[in-house]
Each structure stands twice: as C-alpha cells, then as structure tokens.
Scaffold this active site. Structure first.
Site: not given
Length: 549
Positions: A54, A339, A495, A518, A521, A524
């Site tokens: 974040s 948050t 990506c 990967c 995230c 995709c």
C-alpha cells in the site's frame, strides 16, 4: 484420502489490516465477556506482511479504537504528515500546483501517518498472538468448505509438493481442513475465494459493477538533501489521458526514504497501454524527478486496488461467513485510503461475532447483526459521503470531476441528494486495437526508469517452479485466436511483472505464461477482456516478500 481437520470458533483468511484487526478485537471482546474463543488466521505469504502493499498514508482512526495506547505499544507509525502538495501534470515537463484550499477535503492528510502497511501488519500480528490468536503464515486458503445446507463450514489449505504434471513429489503434503463456526474472508482486493463467494451467494446482485485500479510502487533511498520527512505529494494528468485515468503519489517517510507510485484505473480503453511503462516514464517528470535523482531504488511491487466504493459494495454477510475489507471493497477512494476502513470492518465483524457466540450461537447462520452494525458505523457514513467521488472523475474527467468533488466534499460534506453511477465493467472498456494508436515507450535509463524483470527481482518474488500453474485459462486458445487479433493481446502489457508473453515461433504465435514472475497483483483476473484468466493460489509461501512496503 480424507484430510486432517482442525476445529475453531473463528477462522480468518488473510493477514491484512481487516483480518488482523478482527483477530485482535475478537480476543479483546472475548476477554471482556469472559468467553473462551479459539481463533485461527491463515496467510498465504511466507510471513505476515510479505504480500502487503500500500502507499501508504494511514489514518489512525480505527487504530485509535483498537489499541488506544498504540504509541506506547510501539506501533510502527512514526512519520506524521507535515505538508500536502497536489499537482495536475499538464505535459511531460509542465505542471500546475493546486492550492490546498481548492482540493477536496478528503485529500487533506493532516493528522495521518506515512508508514509501511506491511510493517503495521507485522506489528498487529504480534498483538494478535499475544492475545491468543493462532497465526499460520505460509498456508494458502485454497478452497471454501460448505455444510450440506449450503452454509460456509470453513476452508481447506492447499496441498503442497504437487508437480506441474499433477503428480506427487517426495515433498507432497496434503492440505488441512479448518472448520469454524464462522469464517472471515479478508484476502484483499479481488480475493479468489471472495470472488467465488460473491458468485455463489449473489452478493453483488444489488450492487453496481466493482471497479479496480492497479497500483505500482517503488521504495527509494533518496539523497538527504532532497528528503522532506512528512511530505505527501499527489497528482494526476500526464501521461494518462485519452481514455485512461489515475494518479501518482510520492511520500517522504523516515530514514531518508521515499515511496513513489502510480495508480492506473483498470477501465482504460487503449489495449496498447502498459501501466508499468506509464509509471516508469512519470518518474522522469520534474515534479517527481527532483526528489528521486541521485537516489537508489530498493524495492518494487504491484497490487490491484478495489475502488468502486459505496455503490459497488456487495452484501457482506452469508450463512457462516463474512466478507470484509478490500475483499468486499471498503476502500474510500475519495481519500485514496483503505487501511482504516478495512480495520473498522474487521472490528465490526468481531463485535458481531462475540455477541452471537456469547448467546450460544453454534455457527452457520447469516449474521444480520453485522449489516445493522455496519449501517450504524462511521465506516458506512464515510463511504456513503464519498460515493460520488469516483463516478464524477470517470464521467467528467480530472478538471470538471475535480471541481464537482471539491463542491460536494468541501461544501456539502458528501450529502448531495442524488448519486452518480458508473455501470461499465472494467474488462469491457477496452477498444479494439485497430481503433487505437500504439504507445511507444522510451527505453528505461537504469537511473529513474527500469525494466520489468529487474523490478520483479526487487520484489523478492519466489515460487516453486515445478508446480501447477496458478494462472488458469478457461480456454487456452482464446489469447491467440481472439485476444491477439482483436486487442493485440493486452495481457503482455497490463501485467506489471512480465508474466504473459506472445512468443513468435515458426508455427505461429504462442501464448506463454511465466507464472514464477507473478507478484499476485490480480490484474489479469480483472482486466482480461474475455475473462478467461482465473487467478488461484499457488503453493503457500510463494509470491513476493515485500520489506517496508
């Protein structure tokens, strides 16, 4: 073979701010009510915080409620925001700094803290363990378990030691079933189990389509002379535009470190757009470059952001379970903060559960009390007041949308008597490639801008190579037969980790998935125009390992 099972009162999936806050609050309330409670939390990352990404500017409102003495307990919030700067980038070199007086009030950050959310989650995990919560990092929740009546029974962790061809390796270990009276799903944005639950129980039948952004972030050591602890810089404009939108951020933390990032809304139209490359070139803009030049990039990561807000919130209750935090979409996009809202959703869930279990509730019910507690909370009020913020930007653009949001947020406190809507699904917004101009990105200079592979290296991403691919294609032929001719196969650009490639061979193009790259995230799973890619959990412990992110 039947799997081993363990019984708990509450099982929590995901060690993010929602799950950890729920765990801590459960044990606090159990102690206050003389209730014996067994709580288990599973986390797919190798450690708590490994997959947490974040900005982050953290509003401490929920933390103040959860641990009023968090200062004394050593929570890792040290850098208080001292100054806000907001820019509209007008060109590759041009920018207009907006007076704070005309910025939406939700963008003001006085009283907030610049911090690593990963480190805050590590600290929260320590508090939870002291209270008696059992935390199991490195175990991926792979499957939802159900009672015969259709209520949620718990989850099963994924098997480990399975080869890519499906055979069992010498290291094979069967997953474990974790049964609970109630299960809390707090997986973060586009949680793969949350996605299944939304579909199974039709939790979104009364909601607008959910919307997402892709957030890309780097951590930098910068020159002491360029470091301004507590400075928060936000902005929008160049290089995005012509059917794409989003914004950048740069926060000055402690120890001569700064974080810089770009959020690209995933409703963009041009299939040639690459969020990663847009981020690399925005760092060359003078507004950002003046802080980064002479510095060193030390970490990289990317994560989807659930940003549909109040209008896109699904129902969060179902028999035997709750869907919380960014798994549901509680982020307040008007503040670009999720948050404190995720934490509050977890705390409301904990209060509801303790009330039910104190009455002798045996589990499996739909907790209507949570829905009422949510509606009575400041969380509901905050999300309701910001409901028009995102749709206004999407409908009217950054200038008119920004003016609308200034008036609504600053003068009307988010209480206009009407609601703007955004009913377009992100994956359907792409235009055919032949209707769009290719985007030619400059070659990275290795000083301010970099390539994908060196970036993934800095994310500390590791996967067991010989395992089934966790990026599953419903139809393996679609990428080449449909997405390539119509959209120039956008997966190779959207990506941010170089997972997808179109490889030219003598027999023609071939779609290649480099699953080991990967960073989890979920872009995709969201942006594929055919909705042909489903992200499922790989072996527990795999993926990125973010330090101080």
């Amino acid at each position: 073979m039947s799997r081993e099972s363990m019984e708990f009162d509450v099982v929590i999936v995901g060690a993010g701010p929602a799950g950890l806050s729920a765990a801590c609050r459960l044990m606090q309330q159990a102690q206050a009510n003389n209730l014996e409670l067994s709580v288990c939390l599973v986390e797919k990352g190798a450690e708590v915080g490994a997959h947490i990404l974040s900005g982050a500017v953290i509003e401490p409102r929920a933390l103040d409620e959860l641990f009023p003495d968090w200062h004394e307990r050593g929570a890792p919030l040290h850098t208080r925001v001292g100054e806000d700067k907001i820019y509209m980038l007008t060109s590759e070199q041009g920018a207009v700094q907006l007076p704070n007086a005309i910025a939406p009030g939700s963008m003001h950050n006085q009283g907030n803290y610049i911090a690593s959310l990963g480190n805050l989650c590590r600290w929260l995990a320590g508090q939870a363990e002291q209270l008696g919560v059992e935390i199991f990092p490195g175990f991926a929740a792979a499957e939802v378990l159900y009672h015969p009546d259709g209520s949620v029974r718990g989850i099963a962790t994924g098997d480990m030691g399975i080869a890519a061809d499906g055979s069992h390796k010498d290291s094979y270990t069967q997953g474990v079933e974790l049964h609970a009276k109630y299960t809390l799903f707090t997986e973060g944005s586009r949680g793969h189990l949350g996605k299944q639950l939304i579909a199974r129980y039709r939790l979104d039948k009364d909601s607008e389509p959910q919307h997402y952004g892709l957030g890309i972030k780097e951590l930098w050591d910068i020159e002491p002379s360029r470091h301004e602890p507590g400075l928060v810089v936000h902005g929008t404009g160049w290089p995005l535009g012509n059917g794409s939108s989003g914004g950048f951020f740069l926060y000055h933390d402690e120890h001569n470190q700064a974080v810089v990032g770009l959020i690209v809304d995933l409703n963009y139209r041009n299939p040639y757009l690459s969020p990663f490359d847009e981020f690399q070139r925005i760092k060359h803009h003078p507004v950002l470059a003046r802080y980064l030049r002479g510095g060193k990039r030390v970490s990289y990561g990317a994560r989807a952001i659930t940003k549909g807000g109040f209008n896109a919130l699904p129902k969060m209750t179902m028999p035997g379970a709750l869907l919380l935090g960014c798994d549901a979409g509680t982020l307040n996009f008007a503040k670009i903060k999720g948050t404190h809202t995720a934490m509050k959703s977890g705390m409301l869930a904990a209060d509801t559960l303790v009330q039910a279990l104190s009455r002798g509730d045996r589990g499996g019910l739909e907790l209507a009390g949570f829905s009422q507690a949510f509606k009575d909370s400041w969380l509901y009020d905050e999300l309701y007041r910001s409901r028009n913020f995102g749709p206004a930007l999407h409908k009217f653009g950054p200038w008119l949308g920004g003016a609308f949001n200034y008036l609504e947020q600053n003068w009307l406190s988010g209480r206009l008597p009407f609601t703007l809507h955004d009913s377009h699904q992100d994956h359907l917004c792409l235009k055919p490639a032949d209707e769009c101009a290719p985007i030619h990105y400059p070659k990275p200079d290795g000083t301010l801008s970099f390539d994908k592979l060196s970036s993934v290296f800095l994310s500390n991403t590791i996967h067991e190579e010989d395992q089934p691919c966790h990026l599953q294609l419903a139809d393996p032929g679609i990428p080449i037969s449909k997405n390539l001719p119509r959209y120039a196969e956008p997966a190779q650009r959207y990506c941010p980790a170089g997972v997808y490639e179109v490889v030219e061979e003598a027999t023609g193009p071939r779609f290649q998935i480099n699953a080991a790259n990967c960073v989890h995230c979920k872009t995709c799973d969201i942006k594929d125009p055919a909705q042909n890619i489903t992200w499922v959990v790989p072996e527990g412990g795999g993926g990125p390992n973010y330090p101080n992110m």
